[in-house]
Design a protein around this motif. Structure first.
Motif, short mmCIF file in Angstrom:
data_model
loop_
_atom_site.label_atom_id
_atom_site.label_comp_id
_atom_site.label_asym_id
_atom_site.label_seq_id
_atom_site.Cartn_x
_atom_site.Cartn_y
_atom_site.Cartn_z
N ALA A 1 -14.77 40.30 24.73
CA ALA A 1 -14.36 39.34 25.40
C ALA A 1 -15.42 38.01 25.10
CB ALA A 1 -14.65 39.79 27.04
N GLY A 2 -16.43 38.21 24.19
CA GLY A 2 -17.04 36.95 23.83
C GLY A 2 -18.42 36.74 24.60
N VAL A 3 -18.74 37.82 25.26
CA VAL A 3 -20.24 37.80 26.05
C VAL A 3 -21.30 37.34 24.99
CG1 VAL A 3 -22.00 38.96 27.37
CG2 VAL A 3 -19.60 39.02 28.11
N LYS A 4 -22.04 36.29 25.48
CA LYS A 4 -23.07 35.87 24.35
C LYS A 4 -24.59 36.55 24.50
CE LYS A 4 -20.19 33.12 22.83
NZ LYS A 4 -19.71 33.25 21.32
N ARG A 5 -24.77 36.86 25.96
CA ARG A 5 -26.24 37.37 26.14
C ARG A 5 -26.19 38.60 26.78
NH1 ARG A 5 -25.65 31.69 26.27
NH2 ARG A 5 -24.64 31.95 28.29
N PHE A 6 -26.97 39.43 26.75
CA PHE A 6 -27.15 40.71 27.09
C PHE A 6 -28.40 41.27 27.43
CE2 PHE A 6 -26.83 45.37 27.28
CZ PHE A 6 -25.57 45.59 27.85
N ILE A 7 -29.05 41.62 28.57
CA ILE A 7 -30.25 42.30 28.88
C ILE A 7 -30.13 43.65 29.29
CG2 ILE A 7 -32.27 41.81 30.42
CD1 ILE A 7 -31.31 38.93 30.82
N PHE A 8 -30.94 44.33 28.68
CA PHE A 8 -30.89 45.90 28.68
C PHE A 8 -31.97 46.45 29.48
CE2 PHE A 8 -31.15 50.15 26.54
CZ PHE A 8 -30.20 50.59 27.57
#
Length: 330
Positions: free
Chosen positions: A107-114
């Motif tokens: 989907a083109g998500v740019k940022r991810f916090i895990f």
């Protein structure tokens, strides 16, 4: 632009939604309600009942709400349970994180916090523990999160995705205004002790292990207030939005308290001594887990507001009193 919070009806996820709301951010929450509750999340934030491993549904949610940032909390977190049911932990923590990442990339998500854990370090050789310490998980829980961390690193290297991984130490306490807190059966020291201190549970507190190589023989942990933890995620989001690179950071206060010192904090707060029994050690429990937090303070300019064990205990007790007024909804 909206932020998707998985596990948004859970303990930490609900505090994250409050922090986003207080910061004026648009958020969308996803939860399967296996351990969370709908009423924990702010009423004016969309909350979707869904499985984080349902890629088709995730793709639709990301598209419908214009998601560009994902903060991932959904997962299983109990060390003893992971030892009994390892397949469940690898499926829910590692397998579902993989599916979520696949949906994000598509989907083109740019940022991810895990949302990760200090359990990836296993039994550390040195404390405080730095981010450069070897990852040597000793439980399926820690191993499942370490695997997820590696998957995230590889995905970010191959795609247009940046991330911050936060390795939590012992999360405790509740929102100071009692807007959110931990529900369900207590599985960690401070919640269990708060219920016992208030007389809501009649048994003695169980201290698991009195023969560790620590000053008083009980295990030492770095307790971080859940609201400070949520603030660290806001700072991580700001880093990624302003072009900061991917990074893995410890999230703790850099000081530890033994179980006996936590019991003493309850005595100071309540004015009453607490009865306890010393039980055998639990499998998978290291003697000490204390964060070296120099990196998060520098990289994110994280400035905790609630670095005080008595305040953590006070908010935990206040939350249990609040829960007692609405037992039918817990």
């Amino acid at each position: 632009m909206s932020v998707l919070v998985t596990g948004g009806a859970g303990y930490i996820g609900a505090h994250m939604l409050l922090a986003l709301q207080d910061a004026g951010e648009k958020a969308v929450a996803l939860d399967d309600f296996s351990s969370g509750a709908r009423w924990l999340a702010p009423e004016d934030i969309p909350l979707i009942e869904a499985d984080v491993g349902d890629q088709e549904n995730l793709a639709q949610i990301i598209n419908d709400y214009g998601i560009e940032d994902v903060i991932h909390f959904a997962g299983s977190i109990l060390v003893p349970e992971s030892i009994r049911h390892p397949l469940d932990y690898y499926s829910n923590n590692t397998g579902n994180t993989l599916k979520l990442l696949r949906a994000c990339v598509s989907a083109g998500v740019k940022r991810f916090i895990f949302s990760s854990t200090a359990a990836v370090y296993g039994k550390p050789e040195r404390v405080p523990i730095s981010e450069q310490a070897p990852v040597r998980s000793i439980t399926p829980y820690g191993a499942s999160m370490a695997m997820s961390e590696r998957i995230l690193e590889d995905v970010a290297a191959a795609h247009d995705l940046s991330f911050v991984t936060l390795r939590y130490f012992n999360v405790a306490g509740a929102d100071p205004s009692c807007r959110a807190g931990e529900i369900g059966k207590p599985t960690h020291l401070i919640k269990a002790a708060a219920q016992i201190a208030l007389g809501y549970r009649k048994e003695k507190l169980q201290i698991y292990g009195g023969d560790y190589q620590t000053p008083d023989g009980s295990a030492i942990r770095d307790y971080v207030h859940v609201s400070d933890l949520a603030q660290a995620h806001l700072e991580a989001l700001e880093r990624l939005r302003t072009g900061g690179g991917s990074i893995t950071l410890n999230c703790g206060y850099g000081r530890g308290y033994s179980v006996y010192e936590v019991v003493e904090a309850f005595r100071r707060v309540t004015g009453e001594a607490m009865d306890y029994d010393v039980a055998p050690r639990r499998a998978g429990d290291p003697a000490q887990l204390i964060a070296d937090n120099a990196a998060i303070r520098t990289v994110l300019d994280w400035r905790p507001r609630y670095d005080d064990i008595d305040f953590i205990v006070e908010t935990a007790i206040a939350w249990e009193r609040f829960l007692e007024t609405r037992k039918e909804k817990v």
